[in-house]
Design an enzyme around this catalytic site. Structure first.
Site, mmCIF file in Angstrom:
data_model
loop_
_atom_site.group_PDB
_atom_site.id
_atom_site.type_symbol
_atom_site.label_atom_id
_atom_site.label_comp_id
_atom_site.label_asym_id
_atom_site.label_seq_id
_atom_site.Cartn_x
_atom_site.Cartn_y
_atom_site.Cartn_z
ATOM 1 N N SER A 145 0.867 -1.192 0.000
ATOM 2 C CA SER A 145 0.000 0.000 0.000
ATOM 3 C C SER A 145 0.891 1.225 0.000
ATOM 4 C CB SER A 145 -0.867 0.015 1.262
ATOM 5 O OG SER A 145 -1.506 1.269 1.405
ATOM 6 N N TYR A 159 -1.437 -0.489 10.221
ATOM 7 C CA TYR A 159 -1.639 -0.991 8.850
ATOM 8 C C TYR A 159 -0.462 -0.570 7.964
ATOM 9 C CZ TYR A 159 -3.623 -1.089 4.100
ATOM 10 O OH TYR A 159 -3.834 -1.300 2.758
HETATM 11 P P1 NAP Z 1 -11.648 -5.520 0.409
HETATM 12 O O1 NAP Z 1 -12.509 -4.903 -0.633
HETATM 13 O O2 NAP Z 1 -11.949 -5.283 1.849
HETATM 14 O O3 NAP Z 1 -11.591 -7.095 0.126
HETATM 15 C C1 NAP Z 1 -10.838 -7.885 1.000
HETATM 16 C C2 NAP Z 1 -10.720 -9.281 0.452
HETATM 17 O O4 NAP Z 1 -9.834 -9.994 1.309
HETATM 18 C C3 NAP Z 1 -12.045 -10.035 0.463
HETATM 19 O O5 NAP Z 1 -12.024 -10.921 -0.615
HETATM 20 C C4 NAP Z 1 -11.995 -10.768 1.804
HETATM 21 O O6 NAP Z 1 -12.741 -11.977 1.805
HETATM 22 C C5 NAP Z 1 -10.522 -11.094 1.887
HETATM 23 N N1 NAP Z 1 -10.032 -11.276 3.237
HETATM 24 C C6 NAP Z 1 -10.090 -10.433 4.294
HETATM 25 N N2 NAP Z 1 -9.527 -10.981 5.373
HETATM 26 C C7 NAP Z 1 -9.098 -12.218 4.989
HETATM 27 C C8 NAP Z 1 -8.466 -13.283 5.659
HETATM 28 N N3 NAP Z 1 -8.126 -13.203 6.952
HETATM 29 N N4 NAP Z 1 -8.203 -14.404 4.952
HETATM 30 C C9 NAP Z 1 -8.533 -14.528 3.638
HETATM 31 N N5 NAP Z 1 -9.144 -13.541 2.963
HETATM 32 C C10 NAP Z 1 -9.422 -12.409 3.633
HETATM 33 O O7 NAP Z 1 -10.107 -5.087 0.226
HETATM 34 P P2 NAP Z 1 -9.341 -4.416 -1.009
HETATM 35 O O8 NAP Z 1 -9.502 -2.949 -0.898
HETATM 36 O O9 NAP Z 1 -9.657 -5.102 -2.264
HETATM 37 O O10 NAP Z 1 -7.840 -4.721 -0.568
HETATM 38 C C11 NAP Z 1 -7.089 -5.784 -1.101
HETATM 39 C C12 NAP Z 1 -5.632 -5.545 -0.744
HETATM 40 O O11 NAP Z 1 -5.215 -4.287 -1.262
HETATM 41 C C13 NAP Z 1 -5.360 -5.505 0.768
HETATM 42 O O12 NAP Z 1 -4.138 -6.123 1.048
HETATM 43 C C14 NAP Z 1 -5.282 -4.027 1.057
HETATM 44 O O13 NAP Z 1 -4.519 -3.731 2.185
HETATM 45 C C15 NAP Z 1 -4.635 -3.524 -0.231
HETATM 46 N N6 NAP Z 1 -4.852 -2.101 -0.485
HETATM 47 C C16 NAP Z 1 -6.095 -1.622 -0.703
HETATM 48 C C17 NAP Z 1 -6.253 -0.251 -0.935
HETATM 49 C C18 NAP Z 1 -7.587 0.377 -1.199
HETATM 50 O O14 NAP Z 1 -7.691 1.625 -1.186
HETATM 51 N N7 NAP Z 1 -8.639 -0.375 -1.441
HETATM 52 C C19 NAP Z 1 -5.140 0.587 -0.926
HETATM 53 C C20 NAP Z 1 -3.892 0.042 -0.698
HETATM 54 C C21 NAP Z 1 -3.747 -1.298 -0.479
HETATM 55 P P3 NAP Z 1 -14.317 -12.033 2.186
HETATM 56 O O15 NAP Z 1 -15.049 -11.562 0.958
HETATM 57 O O16 NAP Z 1 -14.581 -13.458 2.497
HETATM 58 O O17 NAP Z 1 -14.517 -11.117 3.350
#
Ligand code: NAP
Length: 250
Positions: A145, A159
């Site tokens: 991130s 985080y």
């Molecule tokens: P999201 O929309 O909250 O989706 C999270 C995903 O991870 C879902 O598929 C969830 O499964 C799964 N998950 C959560 N906890 C888990 C666990 N303990 N074991 C297995 N699966 C798990 O998140 P996102 O925004 O797509 O983020 C994905 C990645 O990108 C993360 O690493 C996050 O830190 C990074 N990121 C995101 C952003 C942003 O702005 N969105 C920015 C920087 C980095 P369920 O559907 O079963 O809950």
């Protein structure tokens, strides 16, 4: 499709992970879609891939649980009989807090899911893909991130620190396995429109932060997925240990 390379995406049911599954499938990957709780969302990703002629399965498993990680990789072995790529995408944020408000339980959960889970998953993947273990090579993309660089002050320094660990892990692992046929890279998304902001109590964060982003907008999950699939592809054959910002200039 029965002979395409096989990719495991942790947290592939929603957000960036789901987009990565869909884009990878369009590029010929067979996909294992991991999820923690939301089976319906994972099944929807699998259905969409299959409808387009691809191959995918959903695999339940919490990356914060080491036994679940072992079972998840065994499920990939059983269904596909091979593994060629891993996207370490599953990750969490927590509610906005200062460091002097964070509990030991919060910190332990954050590091267990975001850091330990990713490292354990990479270990399982290396055991299957490395030439040192009789494998045919492969590729790992870790999702970091921009918070790793910015620091997350007053919001979620825990985080941010977990993602800085992912950056360092990416560099170290890339060098460890570079001569074993495995490339390891990371992506630092900026502010991307997904559910993660609501899960941290800030559903409107992408809209609220848009004016502070040089490109004046939040990113879409597909824009991150395109970068992930590029790093997975042979077009990135000489890239390892790289960390790519996908952040609209943030
Ligand atoms: P999201 O929309 O909250 O989706 C999270 C995903 O991870 C879902 O598929 C969830 O499964 C799964 N998950 C959560 N906890 C888990 C666990 N303990 N074991 C297995 N699966 C798990 O998140 P996102 O925004 O797509 O983020 C994905 C990645 O990108 C993360 O690493 C996050 O830190 C990074 N990121 C995101 C952003 C942003 O702005 N969105 C920015 C920087 C980095 P369920 O559907 O079963 O809950």
């Amino acid at each position: 499709m029965t002979d395409g390379p096989v990719l495991l995406v942790t947290g592939g049911s929603r957000g960036i992970g789901a987009a990565a599954c869909l884009v990878a499938a369009r590029h010929g990957w067979r996909v294992a879609v991991n999820y923690a709780l939301n089976e319906a969302a994972a099944n929807a990703v699998v259905s969409e891939i299959k409808k387009a002629g691809g191959d995918a399965i959903a695999i339940k498993g919490d990356v914060g649980n080491s036994a679940d990680i072992v079972s998840m990789f065994e499920a990939v072995d059983k269904h596909f009989g091979r593994l060629d790529g891993l996207v370490n995408n599953a990750g969490i944020v927590d509610n906005t807090a200062r460091v002097d408000e964070m509990s030991a339980d919060r910190l332990e959960r954050m590091m267990r899911i975001n850091v330990t889970g990713s490292i354990l998953c990479a270990g399982e993947a290396v055991r299957r893909m490395s030439s040192r273990h009789g494998g045919h090579g492969g590729v790992i993309v870790n999702i970091s991130s921009m918070a790793a660089v910015i620091g997350g002050s007053t919001q979620y320094v825990d985080y941010a620190a977990s993602k800085a660990a992912i950056d360092t892990f990416t560099i170290g692992l890339s060098r460890e396995v570079a001569a074993e046929g495995i490339r390891v890279n990371a992506i630092r998304p900026g502010i991307i429109e997904t559910d993660i902001h609501a899960s941290g109590g800030q559903p409107d964060r992408p809209k609220e932060m848009a004016s502070s982003i040089p490109m004046k907008r939040a990113g879409q999950a597909e824009e991150v997925a395109d970068a992930i699939v590029y790093l997975l592809s042979p077009s990135a054959s000489y890239i390892t240990g790289a960390i790519l910002n996908v952040s609209g200039g943030r």
